[in-house]
Design an enzyme around this catalytic site. Structure first.
Site, PDB file in Angstrom:
ATOM      1  CB  CYS A  74      -0.877  -0.066   1.220  1.00 56.84           C
ATOM      2  SG  CYS A  74      -1.933   1.319   1.159  1.00 56.84           S
ATOM      3  CB  CYS A 128      -0.970   2.551   3.957  1.00 56.50           C
ATOM      4  SG  CYS A 128      -2.302   2.184   2.952  1.00 56.50           S
ATOM      5  CG  ASP A 129       3.050   1.109   4.491  1.00 55.94           C
ATOM      6  OD1 ASP A 129       2.364   1.657   5.396  1.00 55.94           O
ATOM      7  OD2 ASP A 129       3.058  -0.258   4.233  1.00 55.94           O
TER       8      ASP A 129
HETATM    9  P1  FAD Z   1     -10.667  -5.367   5.819  1.00 56.14           P
HETATM   10  O1  FAD Z   1      -9.659  -4.599   6.725  1.00 56.14           O
HETATM   11  O2  FAD Z   1     -10.203  -5.978   4.537  1.00 56.14           O
HETATM   12  O3  FAD Z   1     -10.990  -6.486   6.760  1.00 56.14           O
HETATM   13  C1  FAD Z   1     -11.873  -7.344   6.370  1.00 56.14           C
HETATM   14  C2  FAD Z   1     -11.886  -8.689   7.470  1.00 56.14           C
HETATM   15  O4  FAD Z   1     -13.161  -9.177   7.550  1.00 56.14           O
HETATM   16  C3  FAD Z   1     -10.882  -9.586   6.580  1.00 56.14           C
HETATM   17  O5  FAD Z   1      -9.601  -9.295   6.756  1.00 56.14           O
HETATM   18  C4  FAD Z   1     -11.244 -10.843   7.443  1.00 56.14           C
HETATM   19  O6  FAD Z   1     -10.699 -11.061   8.974  1.00 56.14           O
HETATM   20  C5  FAD Z   1     -12.961 -10.707   7.790  1.00 56.14           C
HETATM   21  N1  FAD Z   1     -13.850 -11.590   6.917  1.00 56.14           N
HETATM   22  C6  FAD Z   1     -13.349 -11.623   5.502  1.00 56.14           C
HETATM   23  N2  FAD Z   1     -14.236 -12.385   4.927  1.00 56.14           N
HETATM   24  C7  FAD Z   1     -15.122 -12.979   6.109  1.00 56.14           C
HETATM   25  C8  FAD Z   1     -15.999 -14.050   6.299  1.00 56.14           C
HETATM   26  N3  FAD Z   1     -16.615 -14.747   5.172  1.00 56.14           N
HETATM   27  N4  FAD Z   1     -16.632 -14.171   7.341  1.00 56.14           N
HETATM   28  C9  FAD Z   1     -16.135 -13.538   8.591  1.00 56.14           C
HETATM   29  N5  FAD Z   1     -15.183 -12.720   8.566  1.00 56.14           N
HETATM   30  C10 FAD Z   1     -14.532 -12.431   7.135  1.00 56.14           C
HETATM   31  N6  FAD Z   1      -5.102   2.261   5.122  1.00 56.14           N
HETATM   32  C11 FAD Z   1      -4.930   3.492   5.797  1.00 56.14           C
HETATM   33  O7  FAD Z   1      -5.969   4.238   5.765  1.00 56.14           O
HETATM   34  N7  FAD Z   1      -3.872   3.654   6.437  1.00 56.14           N
HETATM   35  C12 FAD Z   1      -3.007   2.812   6.280  1.00 56.14           C
HETATM   36  O8  FAD Z   1      -1.772   3.218   6.733  1.00 56.14           O
HETATM   37  C13 FAD Z   1      -2.992   1.654   5.715  1.00 56.14           C
HETATM   38  N8  FAD Z   1      -1.863   0.774   5.584  1.00 56.14           N
HETATM   39  C14 FAD Z   1      -2.095  -0.514   5.015  1.00 56.14           C
HETATM   40  C15 FAD Z   1      -1.033  -1.509   4.962  1.00 56.14           C
HETATM   41  C16 FAD Z   1      -1.273  -2.774   4.380  1.00 56.14           C
HETATM   42  C17 FAD Z   1      -0.177  -3.688   4.294  1.00 56.14           C
HETATM   43  C18 FAD Z   1      -2.627  -2.936   3.666  1.00 56.14           C
HETATM   44  C19 FAD Z   1      -2.598  -4.323   2.876  1.00 56.14           C
HETATM   45  C20 FAD Z   1      -3.461  -1.972   3.591  1.00 56.14           C
HETATM   46  C21 FAD Z   1      -3.533  -0.950   4.443  1.00 56.14           C
HETATM   47  N9  FAD Z   1      -4.456   0.142   4.370  1.00 56.14           N
HETATM   48  C22 FAD Z   1      -4.206   1.263   5.178  1.00 56.14           C
HETATM   49  C23 FAD Z   1      -5.681  -0.236   3.854  1.00 56.14           C
HETATM   50  C24 FAD Z   1      -6.764  -0.554   4.784  1.00 56.14           C
HETATM   51  O9  FAD Z   1      -6.118  -1.675   5.592  1.00 56.14           O
HETATM   52  C25 FAD Z   1      -8.098  -1.078   4.395  1.00 56.14           C
HETATM   53  O10 FAD Z   1      -8.561   0.113   3.354  1.00 56.14           O
HETATM   54  C26 FAD Z   1      -9.210  -1.362   5.239  1.00 56.14           C
HETATM   55  O11 FAD Z   1      -8.511  -2.181   6.260  1.00 56.14           O
HETATM   56  C27 FAD Z   1     -10.218  -1.833   4.783  1.00 56.14           C
HETATM   57  O12 FAD Z   1     -11.068  -2.068   5.792  1.00 56.14           O
HETATM   58  P2  FAD Z   1     -12.442  -2.956   5.712  1.00 56.14           P
HETATM   59  O13 FAD Z   1     -13.437  -2.754   6.864  1.00 56.14           O
HETATM   60  O14 FAD Z   1     -13.132  -2.829   4.413  1.00 56.14           O
HETATM   61  O15 FAD Z   1     -11.973  -4.723   5.641  1.00 56.14           O
END
Ligand code: FAD
Ligand code: NDP
Length: 311
Positions: free
Chosen positions: A138, A141-142
């Site tokens: 990302c 982010c980083d």
């Molecule tokens: P996610 O964080 O994707 O979480 C969803 C979670 O739901 C899954 O990981 C899993 O645990 C759960 N899940 C999935 N399927 C199922 C299922 N069938 N049943 C039950 N549970 C399930 N954003 C920033 O704003 N700042 C940052 O510094 C930043 N750093 C990042 C660094 C990295 C390496 C990455 C990969 C991403 C980064 N991001 C950052 C982006 C950020 O993490 C995402 O945009 C954010 O986490 C998305 O949130 P979300 O709630 O959509 O789901």
């Protein structure tokens, strides 16, 4: 027991929805998953170090700590959390039926899907050892972190995300090298234009990564020509994967309308999906923004629309 609302997911979108719905006395049941999509409960932020762009934390906060705090806040107001993955849903009739990995059936009047997306990784030698020591999935982010500043950085990929990452990194890097496995970009013309002429950006066509080199931090790359198969090594100070994301929508198995990249389709400006009473939030329905604060905001929106639907 018939649930009012079930939330599937464990990232900022799921927990923001849970905080709003529990404070509205709707006692949501949240399934946080068990290594769902290859990531532990808490979602994508649990695989990064410092989060510097989530408002309210001027000193930065570790991704794992931020998610633990959100989880505590969800529970504080009455969200019930189960560490199980949802493997199947039946949304053809009401109440909706939701199935856990163990085969248990849960019935609910409303559903919020916030299962996120998983950044694709290369699976090459050196990756596991040097992850977050000069490798990131990302750039937004980083990219501003000290380990990447004034260094020559590589971006892998040829799509819009790679162009956006490269452009963003020009603000911090001494040079940005886009390494693409073909000689044609997949990115849209407008995104290509921004980097093709940028003085800090160079392209390396027809190469893929064979190995990431370095002892305790990234120091170079061994690359393989996709035309000749020949290997060469280059020094590099950091590497950003921009090879796409995979939304966690497999378990829906056709129950909701998806776009051509398998992201959930929502009515513009809302969290409403193709099924009334089912809402989507976060990265699972947003291939463009993919930031924690955006996911949290959309979780809030889903909760408000869900509350309105239930009442
Ligand atoms: P996610 O964080 O994707 O979480 C969803 C979670 O739901 C899954 O990981 C899993 O645990 C759960 N899940 C999935 N399927 C199922 C299922 N069938 N049943 C039950 N549970 C399930 N954003 C920033 O704003 N700042 C940052 O510094 C930043 N750093 C990042 C660094 C990295 C390496 C990455 C990969 C991403 C980064 N991001 C950052 C982006 C950020 O993490 C995402 O945009 C954010 O986490 C998305 O949130 P979300 O709630 O959509 O789901
Ligand atoms: P894409 O799938 O469009 O592009 C992924 C890129 O990574 C491709 O160039 C692909 O190569 C390359 N790639 C995939 N796997 C590998 C691998 N194992 N090794 C090396 N290279 C690999 O994903 P994006 O994330 O770029 O975009 C997803 C969607 O989001 C698109 O619809 C895009 O338009 C949109 N988007 C729009 C933005 C905007 O308009 N501001 C910003 C970001 C995304 P190849 O081309 O050879 O297949």
């Amino acid at each position: 027991m018939l649930e009012s609302v079930v939330i599937i997911g464990s990232g900022p979108a799921a927990h923001t929805a849970a905080i709003y719905l529990s404070r509205a006395n709707l006692r949501p049941l949240l399934f946080e998953g068990f290594m769902a999509g290859g990531i532990g409960a808490g979602g994508q932020l649990t695989v990064t170090n410092d989060v510097e762009n989530f408002p309210g934390f001027p000193e930065a906060i570790s991704g794992a700590d931020l998610m633990e705090r959100m989880r505590l806040q969800s529970e504080k107001y009455g969200t019930r959390i189960r560490t199980e993955t949802i493997t199947k849903v039946n949304l053809t009739e009401k109440p909706f039926r939701i199935y856990t990995e163990a085969g248990e059936e849960i019935t609910a009047r409303a559903l919020i899907v916030a299962t996120g997306a998983t950044a694709k990784i290369l699976h090459v030698k050196g990756e596991e050892r040097l992850w977050q020591k000069g490798i990131s999935a990302c750039a937004v982010c980083d990219g501003a972190l000290p380990i990447y500043r004034n260094k020559e950085l590589a971006v892998i990929g040829g799509g819009d995300t790679a162009m956006e990452a490269a452009f963003h990194l020009t603000h911090f890097a001494s040079k940005v090298l886009i390494i693409h496995r073909r000689d044609k970009l997949r990115a849209s013309a407008v995104m290509q234009e921004r980097v093709l002429t940028h003085p800090k950006v160079e392209f390396l066509w027809n190469y893929e990564v064979d190995e990431i080199l370095g002892e305790n931090k990234v120091e170079g790359l061994r690359l393989r020509s996709t035309e000749t198969g020949l290997l060469k090594e280059i020094p590099i100070g950091g590497i950003f994967y921009s090879i796409g994301h995979k939304p966690n929508t497999g378990f829906l198995d056709g129950a909701l309308e998806l776009d051509r990249y398998d992201y959930i389709q929502v009515a513009p400006g809302t969290s409403r999906t193709s099924v009334e009473g089912v809402f989507a939030a976060g990265d699972v329905c947003d291939p463009l923004h993919q930031q924690a604060i955006v996911a949290a905001g959309s979780g809030c929106k889903a909760a408000l629309e869900c509350e309105d639907f239930l009442r």
